[in-house]
Design a protein around this motif. Structure first.
Motif, PDB file in Angstrom:
ATOM      1  N   THR A   1       0.887  -0.998   0.156  1.00 15.26           N
ATOM      2  CA  THR A   1      -0.091   0.064   0.262  1.00 15.26           C
ATOM      3  C   THR A   1       0.819   0.976   0.281  1.00 15.26           C
ATOM      4  O   THR A   1       1.829   1.220   0.519  1.00 15.26           O
ATOM      5  CB  THR A   1      -1.156   0.174   1.079  1.00 15.26           C
ATOM      6  OG1 THR A   1      -0.300   0.024   2.178  1.00 15.26           O
ATOM      7  CG2 THR A   1      -1.499  -1.168   1.358  1.00 15.26           C
ATOM      8  N   GLY A   2       0.229   2.541  -0.348  1.00 17.77           N
ATOM      9  CA  GLY A   2       1.171   3.910  -0.314  1.00 17.77           C
ATOM     10  C   GLY A   2       1.336   4.389   1.111  1.00 17.77           C
ATOM     11  O   GLY A   2       0.337   3.430   2.089  1.00 17.77           O
ATOM     12  N   ARG A   3       2.308   5.166   1.188  1.00 19.17           N
ATOM     13  CA  ARG A   3       2.559   5.756   2.980  1.00 19.17           C
ATOM     14  C   ARG A   3       0.619   6.744   2.925  1.00 19.17           C
ATOM     15  O   ARG A   3       0.515   7.265   2.026  1.00 19.17           O
ATOM     16  CB  ARG A   3       3.831   6.785   2.627  1.00 19.17           C
ATOM     17  CG  ARG A   3       3.925   6.989   3.971  1.00 19.17           C
ATOM     18  CD  ARG A   3       5.464   7.502   3.552  1.00 19.17           C
ATOM     19  NE  ARG A   3       6.562   6.334   3.481  1.00 19.17           N
ATOM     20  CZ  ARG A   3       7.906   6.430   3.652  1.00 19.17           C
ATOM     21  NH1 ARG A   3       8.339   7.393   3.797  1.00 19.17           N
ATOM     22  NH2 ARG A   3       8.370   5.615   3.134  1.00 19.17           N
ATOM     23  N   GLU A   4       0.026   6.382   4.350  1.00 14.82           N
ATOM     24  CA  GLU A   4      -1.052   6.865   4.378  1.00 14.82           C
ATOM     25  C   GLU A   4      -0.293   8.075   6.030  1.00 14.82           C
ATOM     26  O   GLU A   4       0.022   7.140   6.529  1.00 14.82           O
ATOM     27  CB  GLU A   4      -2.161   5.657   6.003  1.00 14.82           C
ATOM     28  CG  GLU A   4      -3.191   6.223   5.757  1.00 14.82           C
ATOM     29  CD  GLU A   4      -4.153   5.560   5.948  1.00 14.82           C
ATOM     30  OE1 GLU A   4      -5.043   5.560   6.381  1.00 14.82           O
ATOM     31  OE2 GLU A   4      -3.283   4.559   7.037  1.00 14.82           O
ATOM     32  N   GLY A   5      -1.212   8.763   6.141  1.00 14.82           N
ATOM     33  CA  GLY A   5      -0.954   9.969   7.162  1.00 14.82           C
ATOM     34  C   GLY A   5      -2.351   9.244   8.229  1.00 14.82           C
ATOM     35  O   GLY A   5      -2.719   8.781   7.850  1.00 14.82           O
ATOM     36  N   SER A   6      -1.689   9.047   9.458  1.00 14.59           N
ATOM     37  CA  SER A   6      -2.198   8.819  10.588  1.00 14.59           C
ATOM     38  C   SER A   6      -2.990   9.839  11.458  1.00 14.59           C
ATOM     39  O   SER A   6      -3.561  10.292  12.222  1.00 14.59           O
ATOM     40  CB  SER A   6      -1.408   8.039  11.409  1.00 14.59           C
ATOM     41  OG  SER A   6      -0.415   8.075  12.143  1.00 14.59           O
TER      42      SER A   6
END
Length: 121
Positions: free
Chosen positions: A42-47
């Motif tokens: 998956t892509g980089r996701e902001g949390s």
């Protein structure tokens, strides 16, 4: 400028972990800090985000109410307290910093090496 994450590990679903991001070479209070995560394939996701200017915090809907981002300026360290962890939280977690606040990973110029968080069912 250096960011070093720690605190990842293996935890059962429903458990908690606290990640740390120790900064050196710049004062955290002058920077926006974010925790991004990336699961395999998956892509980089902001949390979670914390603005350096006023300390405001922001969360992705997927972690709202479970994660808390905070900073200790005296220790120049940012934390991510993760509670009620779910299997889908499994990812490599990265802290990132930049002078300007942004919500997307490409807006951050400084990155740590990442720490693995694995949540088992």
């Amino acid at each position: 400028v250096q960011l070093v994450e720690s605190g990842g590990g293996l935890v059962q679903a429903g458990g908690s972990l606290r990640l740390s991001c120790a900064a050196s070479g710049f004062p955290l209070e002058d920077y926006a800090i974010s925790w991004f995560r990336q699961a395999p394939g998956t892509g980089r996701e902001g949390s979670s985000w914390i603005a350096g200017s006023d300390g405001r915090t922001y969360y992705a809907d997927s972690v709202k109410g479970r994660f808390t981002i905070s900073s200790d300026n005296a220790k120049n360290t940012t934390y991510l307290q993760m509670n009620s962890l779910k299997v889908e939280d499994t990812a490599v977690y990265y802290c990132a910093a930049d002078r300007s606040f942004g919500s997307s990973w490409w807006e951050y110029g400084y990155w740590g090496q990442g720490t693995q968080v694995t949540v088992s069912s």
